[in-house]
Scaffold this motif. Structure first.
Motif, PDB file in Angstrom:
ATOM      1  N   GLU A  51      40.989  11.400  59.825  1.00 32.70           N
ATOM      2  CA  GLU A  51      39.649  11.837  59.454  1.00 32.70           C
ATOM      3  C   GLU A  51      39.691  12.716  58.208  1.00 32.70           C
ATOM      4  O   GLU A  51      38.895  12.556  57.284  1.00 32.70           O
ATOM      5  N   ALA A  52      40.652  13.647  58.159  1.00 31.66           N
ATOM      6  CA  ALA A  52      40.769  14.533  56.989  1.00 31.66           C
ATOM      7  C   ALA A  52      41.036  13.722  55.721  1.00 31.66           C
ATOM      8  O   ALA A  52      40.490  14.021  54.655  1.00 31.66           O
ATOM      9  N   GLU A  53      41.859  12.677  55.843  1.00 32.74           N
ATOM     10  CA  GLU A  53      42.128  11.827  54.682  1.00 32.74           C
ATOM     11  C   GLU A  53      40.878  11.064  54.249  1.00 32.74           C
ATOM     12  O   GLU A  53      40.676  10.810  53.064  1.00 32.74           O
ATOM     13  N   GLY A  54      40.025  10.715  55.195  1.00 29.57           N
ATOM     14  CA  GLY A  54      38.747  10.079  54.852  1.00 29.57           C
ATOM     15  C   GLY A  54      37.876  11.008  54.032  1.00 29.57           C
ATOM     16  O   GLY A  54      37.284  10.607  53.022  1.00 29.57           O
ATOM     17  N   TRP A  55      37.793  12.281  54.454  1.00 29.39           N
ATOM     18  CA  TRP A  55      37.013  13.259  53.675  1.00 29.39           C
ATOM     19  C   TRP A  55      37.649  13.475  52.300  1.00 29.39           C
ATOM     20  O   TRP A  55      36.948  13.619  51.301  1.00 29.39           O
ATOM     21  N   LEU A  56      38.984  13.487  52.241  1.00 30.81           N
ATOM     22  CA  LEU A  56      39.671  13.623  50.956  1.00 30.81           C
ATOM     23  C   LEU A  56      39.310  12.461  50.034  1.00 30.81           C
ATOM     24  O   LEU A  56      39.048  12.655  48.842  1.00 30.81           O
ATOM     25  N   LEU A  57      39.252  11.257  50.585  1.00 33.68           N
ATOM     26  CA  LEU A  57      38.891  10.088  49.785  1.00 33.68           C
ATOM     27  C   LEU A  57      37.487  10.245  49.182  1.00 33.68           C
ATOM     28  O   LEU A  57      37.289   9.989  47.987  1.00 33.68           O
ATOM     29  N   LEU A  58      36.529  10.700  49.993  1.00 30.17           N
ATOM     30  CA  LEU A  58      35.178  10.901  49.463  1.00 30.17           C
ATOM     31  C   LEU A  58      35.144  12.040  48.441  1.00 30.17           C
ATOM     32  O   LEU A  58      34.427  11.970  47.438  1.00 30.17           O
ATOM     33  N   GLN A  59      35.928  13.075  48.682  1.00 31.30           N
ATOM     34  CA  GLN A  59      36.019  14.179  47.730  1.00 31.30           C
ATOM     35  C   GLN A  59      36.574  13.683  46.396  1.00 31.30           C
ATOM     36  O   GLN A  59      36.049  14.027  45.331  1.00 31.30           O
ATOM     37  N   LEU A  60      37.584  12.847  46.446  1.00 32.71           N
ATOM     38  CA  LEU A  60      38.152  12.281  45.221  1.00 32.71           C
ATOM     39  C   LEU A  60      37.147  11.392  44.499  1.00 32.71           C
ATOM     40  O   LEU A  60      37.062  11.409  43.265  1.00 32.71           O
ATOM     41  N   LEU A  61      36.366  10.620  45.270  1.00 33.65           N
ATOM     42  CA  LEU A  61      35.319   9.791  44.666  1.00 33.65           C
ATOM     43  C   LEU A  61      34.346  10.659  43.869  1.00 33.65           C
ATOM     44  O   LEU A  61      34.009  10.344  42.721  1.00 33.65           O
ATOM     45  N   LYS A  62      33.923  11.762  44.464  1.00 33.21           N
ATOM     46  CA  LYS A  62      32.989  12.655  43.776  1.00 33.21           C
ATOM     47  C   LYS A  62      33.638  13.286  42.548  1.00 33.21           C
ATOM     48  O   LYS A  62      32.993  13.468  41.513  1.00 33.21           O
ATOM     49  N   ASP A  63      34.920  13.624  42.637  1.00 40.16           N
ATOM     50  CA  ASP A  63      35.618  14.184  41.470  1.00 40.16           C
ATOM     51  C   ASP A  63      35.732  13.147  40.352  1.00 40.16           C
ATOM     52  O   ASP A  63      35.524  13.466  39.179  1.00 40.16           O
ATOM     53  N   VAL A  64      36.050  11.918  40.702  1.00 33.96           N
ATOM     54  CA  VAL A  64      36.139  10.859  39.687  1.00 33.96           C
ATOM     55  C   VAL A  64      34.782  10.678  39.017  1.00 33.96           C
ATOM     56  O   VAL A  64      34.687  10.583  37.786  1.00 33.96           O
ATOM     57  N   ARG A  65      33.724  10.625  39.799  1.00 35.44           N
ATOM     58  CA  ARG A  65      32.384  10.481  39.215  1.00 35.44           C
ATOM     59  C   ARG A  65      32.056  11.647  38.292  1.00 35.44           C
ATOM     60  O   ARG A  65      31.462  11.461  37.234  1.00 35.44           O
ATOM     61  N   GLN A  66      32.451  12.864  38.696  1.00 34.76           N
ATOM     62  CA  GLN A  66      32.176  14.041  37.877  1.00 34.76           C
ATOM     63  C   GLN A  66      32.840  13.923  36.513  1.00 34.76           C
ATOM     64  O   GLN A  66      32.261  14.263  35.493  1.00 34.76           O
ATOM     65  N   TRP A  67      34.056  13.442  36.476  1.00 36.34           N
ATOM     66  CA  TRP A  67      34.821  13.424  35.237  1.00 36.34           C
ATOM     67  C   TRP A  67      34.609  12.162  34.410  1.00 36.34           C
ATOM     68  O   TRP A  67      35.228  11.991  33.364  1.00 36.34           O
ATOM     69  N   GLN A  68      33.700  11.278  34.843  1.00 37.80           N
ATOM     70  CA  GLN A  68      33.384  10.085  34.057  1.00 37.80           C
ATOM     71  C   GLN A  68      32.633  10.433  32.778  1.00 37.80           C
ATOM     72  O   GLN A  68      32.688   9.692  31.806  1.00 37.80           O
ATOM     73  N   THR A  69      31.918  11.535  32.796  1.00 31.12           N
ATOM     74  CA  THR A  69      31.166  11.982  31.614  1.00 31.12           C
ATOM     75  C   THR A  69      31.601  13.402  31.274  1.00 31.12           C
ATOM     76  O   THR A  69      30.936  14.366  31.654  1.00 31.12           O
ATOM     77  N   PRO A  70      32.735  13.538  30.588  1.00 32.37           N
ATOM     78  CA  PRO A  70      33.260  14.857  30.244  1.00 32.37           C
ATOM     79  C   PRO A  70      32.210  15.697  29.511  1.00 32.37           C
ATOM     80  O   PRO A  70      31.450  15.201  28.691  1.00 32.37           O
ATOM     81  N   GLY A  71      32.176  16.961  29.863  1.00 28.10           N
ATOM     82  CA  GLY A  71      31.244  17.874  29.223  1.00 28.10           C
ATOM     83  C   GLY A  71      29.865  17.900  29.851  1.00 28.10           C
ATOM     84  O   GLY A  71      29.028  18.714  29.476  1.00 28.10           O
ATOM     85  N   LYS A  72      29.616  17.020  30.814  1.00 30.04           N
ATOM     86  CA  LYS A  72      28.318  16.990  31.481  1.00 30.04           C
ATOM     87  C   LYS A  72      28.535  17.132  32.988  1.00 30.04           C
ATOM     88  O   LYS A  72      29.263  16.357  33.597  1.00 30.04           O
TER      89      LYS A  72
END
Length: 98
Positions: A51-72
């Protein structure tokens, strides 16, 4: 945005989001669908994701989305990432008691 958001503001928003999701999904403790999601994933794939790894996966998804547009800043991704981090910590804590 006139002032940067504080860490406390993100934590408060995460708490609010967790309570809101609980109301949406009829769980007084908040949204807790990851256990069932991981169990289904494991049955389908033969993996043994926790379960913790599942939450980590979603956390990583959100981090990847955040860094798709650097500076924003993508506020939704930042807020969800904080929520997923708390849910991951909860799952890790629960697993350590088993």
């Amino acid at each position: 945005m006139s002032e940067p958001l504080t860490a406390v503001a993100f934590l408060e928003k995460a708490a609010s989001l967790l309570a809101e999701r609980g109301a949406q999904y009829d769980k007084p403790t908040g949204e807790r669908s990851m256990g069932k999601t991981v169990a289904a994933f494991n049955i389908i794939t033969g993996h043994a994701l926790s379960e913790a790894e599942g939450w980590l996966l979603l956390q990583l998804l959100k981090d990847v989305r955040q860094w798709q547009t650097p500076g924003k800043m993508h506020r939704d991704s930042a807020e969800d990432c904080v929520s997923y981090s708390a849910l991951k910590a909860e799952a890790l804590s629960r697993a350590s008691l088993l």
